[in-house]
Scaffold this motif. Structure first.
Motif, PDB file in Angstrom:
ATOM      1  N   GLY A 105       0.780  -1.215   0.000  1.00  0.00           N
ATOM      2  CA  GLY A 105       0.000   0.000   0.000  1.00  0.00           C
ATOM      3  C   GLY A 105       0.817   1.274   0.000  1.00  0.00           C
ATOM      4  N   THR A 106       2.133   1.166  -0.171  1.00  0.00           N
ATOM      5  CA  THR A 106       2.999   2.346  -0.179  1.00  0.00           C
ATOM      6  C   THR A 106       3.928   2.282  -1.389  1.00  0.00           C
ATOM      7  N   GLU A 107       4.692   3.353  -1.580  1.00  0.00           N
ATOM      8  CA  GLU A 107       5.694   3.395  -2.647  1.00  0.00           C
ATOM      9  C   GLU A 107       7.068   2.962  -2.136  1.00  0.00           C
ATOM     10  N   ALA A 108       7.168   2.608  -0.866  1.00  0.00           N
ATOM     11  CA  ALA A 108       8.452   2.249  -0.280  1.00  0.00           C
ATOM     12  C   ALA A 108       8.896   0.858  -0.718  1.00  0.00           C
ATOM     13  N   GLU A 109      10.160   0.558  -0.482  1.00  0.00           N
ATOM     14  CA  GLU A 109      10.690  -0.772  -0.747  1.00  0.00           C
ATOM     15  C   GLU A 109      10.507  -1.645   0.488  1.00  0.00           C
ATOM     16  N   PRO A 110      10.228  -2.925   0.329  1.00  0.00           N
ATOM     17  CA  PRO A 110      10.166  -3.823   1.491  1.00  0.00           C
ATOM     18  C   PRO A 110      11.493  -3.849   2.230  1.00  0.00           C
ATOM     19  N   GLU A 111      11.412  -4.135   3.533  1.00  0.00           N
ATOM     20  CA  GLU A 111      12.616  -4.184   4.349  1.00  0.00           C
ATOM     21  C   GLU A 111      12.420  -5.175   5.494  1.00  0.00           C
ATOM     22  N   LEU A 112      13.374  -6.096   5.634  1.00  0.00           N
ATOM     23  CA  LEU A 112      13.435  -6.905   6.851  1.00  0.00           C
ATOM     24  C   LEU A 112      14.233  -6.088   7.842  1.00  0.00           C
ATOM     25  N   THR A 113      13.535  -5.391   8.706  1.00  0.00           N
ATOM     26  CA  THR A 113      14.161  -4.382   9.557  1.00  0.00           C
ATOM     27  C   THR A 113      15.007  -5.024  10.646  1.00  0.00           C
ATOM     28  N   ASP A 114      15.739  -4.173  11.347  1.00  0.00           N
ATOM     29  CA  ASP A 114      16.505  -4.628  12.518  1.00  0.00           C
ATOM     30  C   ASP A 114      15.663  -4.627  13.785  1.00  0.00           C
ATOM     31  N   LEU A 115      14.394  -4.266  13.669  1.00  0.00           N
ATOM     32  CA  LEU A 115      13.526  -4.187  14.839  1.00  0.00           C
ATOM     33  C   LEU A 115      13.070  -5.576  15.262  1.00  0.00           C
ATOM     34  N   VAL A 116      13.255  -5.904  16.520  1.00  0.00           N
ATOM     35  CA  VAL A 116      12.871  -7.211  17.056  1.00  0.00           C
ATOM     36  C   VAL A 116      12.167  -7.012  18.395  1.00  0.00           C
ATOM     37  N   PHE A 117      10.971  -7.573  18.513  1.00  0.00           N
ATOM     38  CA  PHE A 117      10.323  -7.653  19.818  1.00  0.00           C
ATOM     39  C   PHE A 117      10.920  -8.866  20.539  1.00  0.00           C
ATOM     40  N   PRO A 118      11.720  -8.663  21.587  1.00  0.00           N
ATOM     41  CA  PRO A 118      12.369  -9.802  22.245  1.00  0.00           C
ATOM     42  C   PRO A 118      11.345 -10.768  22.839  1.00  0.00           C
ATOM     43  N   ALA A 119      11.646 -12.061  22.736  1.00  0.00           N
ATOM     44  CA  ALA A 119      10.766 -13.080  23.318  1.00  0.00           C
ATOM     45  C   ALA A 119      11.562 -14.357  23.510  1.00  0.00           C
ATOM     46  N   ASP A 120      11.384 -14.977  24.652  1.00  0.00           N
ATOM     47  CA  ASP A 120      11.981 -16.279  24.921  1.00  0.00           C
ATOM     48  C   ASP A 120      11.064 -17.337  24.306  1.00  0.00           C
ATOM     49  N   THR A 121      11.510 -17.951  23.224  1.00  0.00           N
ATOM     50  CA  THR A 121      10.720 -18.925  22.469  1.00  0.00           C
ATOM     51  C   THR A 121       9.416 -18.275  21.973  1.00  0.00           C
ATOM     52  N   PRO A 122       9.527 -17.407  20.983  1.00  0.00           N
ATOM     53  CA  PRO A 122       8.342 -16.702  20.482  1.00  0.00           C
ATOM     54  C   PRO A 122       7.321 -17.670  19.905  1.00  0.00           C
ATOM     55  N   GLY A 123       6.049 -17.396  20.181  1.00  0.00           N
ATOM     56  CA  GLY A 123       4.984 -18.295  19.742  1.00  0.00           C
ATOM     57  C   GLY A 123       3.914 -17.574  18.955  1.00  0.00           C
ATOM     58  N   HIS A 124       2.692 -17.537  19.497  1.00  0.00           N
ATOM     59  CA  HIS A 124       1.542 -17.018  18.759  1.00  0.00           C
ATOM     60  C   HIS A 124       1.538 -15.497  18.687  1.00  0.00           C
ATOM     61  N   VAL A 125       1.006 -14.978  17.578  1.00  0.00           N
ATOM     62  CA  VAL A 125       0.746 -13.556  17.380  1.00  0.00           C
ATOM     63  C   VAL A 125      -0.752 -13.404  17.105  1.00  0.00           C
ATOM     64  N   VAL A 126      -1.420 -12.533  17.865  1.00  0.00           N
ATOM     65  CA  VAL A 126      -2.869 -12.343  17.716  1.00  0.00           C
ATOM     66  C   VAL A 126      -3.173 -10.861  17.556  1.00  0.00           C
ATOM     67  N   PRO A 127      -3.508 -10.380  16.364  1.00  0.00           N
ATOM     68  CA  PRO A 127      -4.002  -9.008  16.221  1.00  0.00           C
ATOM     69  C   PRO A 127      -5.495  -8.964  16.543  1.00  0.00           C
ATOM     70  N   HIS A 128      -5.887  -8.002  17.368  1.00  0.00           N
ATOM     71  CA  HIS A 128      -7.312  -7.884  17.721  1.00  0.00           C
ATOM     72  C   HIS A 128      -7.596  -6.522  18.333  1.00  0.00           C
ATOM     73  N   ALA A 129      -8.693  -5.915  17.908  1.00  0.00           N
ATOM     74  CA  ALA A 129      -9.215  -4.683  18.504  1.00  0.00           C
ATOM     75  C   ALA A 129      -8.153  -3.584  18.572  1.00  0.00           C
ATOM     76  N   GLY A 130      -7.361  -3.458  17.500  1.00  0.00           N
ATOM     77  CA  GLY A 130      -6.365  -2.406  17.445  1.00  0.00           C
ATOM     78  C   GLY A 130      -5.086  -2.705  18.203  1.00  0.00           C
TER      79      GLY A 130
END
Length: 403
Positions: A105-130
């Motif tokens: 939806g933008t004119e930008a180039e895709p990027e695998l950023t350096d931003l990481v949400f730290p997590a010990d053994t990351p599992g489920h991701v749930v988007p809901h209600a904003g």
């Protein structure tokens, strides 16, 4: 960072057969090469993007043409999780959830950023209600942030961390009124859920859901969870248990919901000794009537957890081992159509192994065909394959950014 221990434990018509071959991978994680494109190339215009994981990398495709837009190196095995803003994908890495900006939806180039949400053994991701809710299996901590904040800055958004109690493979969700729902378990297993107010007070809880796994939110913000012997429904401060017709084992582990239907599509397995990962029945949970129905798949058609989706008309779409998408009318409790898409396939030896998957955006289903190193776009209103992208890598998981 805020820590809250109180909570306690419209795609246009496409050219048929549009095909493209991927270039070589880029040099390292967080870096990648954008595919060159002429100024009038469709990939240069805003639109949907498809992120496809493969062994050691992730490629971003234009959602209309399935041409490559960018390709990034990653860890050997990754999982892809839509962040909920129709642009970003959270990539499950060993250190946490790394942010992939698909630039949909933008004119930008895709990027695998350096931003990481730290997590010990990351599992489920749930988007809901904003909100976007992240679960760390290694601690049972829940991290949440305002979904819209992900695109608002080049830094990680402010997060709230809800401290866990005992580590287990779990999932959490926060409802619009602040109610916090999370699974309960430990290293020996999982057995239920607890609902708490934003202040940490217990609203409802149960330990009658062995092997609790998966979560989905249906119409009127009614939440479902799967159990090894049925399903849980949470609504209006109460938890209702629905039993599977097969006891003591009738396992439900994943939920596929829409916000406009009380009917939930879930997987089903009644054989605890079954070899492999193919399943031959699906479950429909009616969150209004409080009923659970098991529906056999058509003869010769089986599927895995990657092969269920919801789409137009709130119907269910099951990508089966016979190569077809089988259309389920949950209200009728019956399969009503079939769209041949790929060659017949066999189940994986391990769940992480590449095998066909389906994801839906609007009226378009995106289907991977690992045996052919291909991704297909299917119009679910007609069953027509409207685009095909041929890859030089074997696709595994995929995630859609609608743009």
């Amino acid at each position: 960072m805020r820590t809250s221990p109180l909570r306690g434990p419209g795609i246009t018509a496409l050219t048929i057969g549009a095909v493209v071959t991927l270039a070589a991978c880029s040099s390292g994680a967080g870096t990648g090469s954008a595919a060159p494109a002429a100024s009038d190339s469709p990939s240069a215009a805003p639109g949907p993007r498809v992120a496809v994981a493969y062994e050691g990398g992730v490629v971003v495709l234009d959602g209309e043409t399935l041409e490559p837009v960018a390709d990034f190196d990653s860890e050997e095995f990754i999982r892809l999780n839509p962040a909920g803003d129709d642009r970003h994908v959270l990539v499950t890495m060993s250190e946490g959830f790394q942010v992939l900006d698909t630039a949909a939806g933008t004119e930008a180039e895709p990027e695998l950023t350096d931003l990481v949400f730290p997590a010990d053994t990351p599992g489920h991701v749930v988007p809901h209600a904003g909100k976007t809710i992240l679960y760390a299996d290694g601690t049972s901590d829940t991290t949440l942030f305002d979904t819209a904040d992900l695109a608002a800055s080049d830094a990680l958004p402010d997060v709230e961390t809800i401290a866990g109690v005992e580590a287990h493979h779990g999932v959490s969700i926060v409802l619009e009124d602040g109610t916090f729902l999370t699974t309960v378990g430990n290293a020996d297993g999982r057995n239920g859920i607890v609902a708490r107010t934003a202040a940490g007070d217990v609203i409802a809880e149960t330990d009658q859901c062995p092997g609790v796994h998966g979560e989905g939110t249906a119409e009127d913000e009614i939440v479902v969870f799967g159990c090894e012997n049925g399903a849980l429904i949470y609504a209006d401060g109460e938890i209702v248990k629905l039993d599977s017709p097969d006891q003591p084992y009738g396992r439900i582990g994943n939920a596929f919901t829409t916000e406009t239907s009380p009917l939930v599509l879930m997987d089903y397995n009644n054989d605890p000794d079954a070899e492999g990962y193919l399943l031959d029945a699906v479950t429909v949970v009616d969150t209004e009537a409080r009923t659970l129905e098991v529906i056999p798949m058509p003869e010769g058609a089986e599927y895995t957890f990657r092969d269920l989706a919801r789409g137009p008309g709130d119907l269910g779409y099951v990508l089966a081992s016979d190569g077809s998408i089988h259309v389920l009318d949950p209200a009728a409790g019956a399969f009503v159509d079939e769209f041949p898409v790929i060659d017949a396939w066999e189940g994986p030896a391990q769940w992480q192994d590449p095998h066909p998957a389906i994801r839906v955006s609007g009226e378009i289903a995106y289907v991977t065909e690992p045996a052919a190193n291909a991704v297909h776009a299917v119009d679910l209103t007609t069953g027509e394959i409207v685009a095909t992208g041929e890859l030089e890598v074997t696709p595994n998981e995929l995630a859609i950014a609608a743009g």
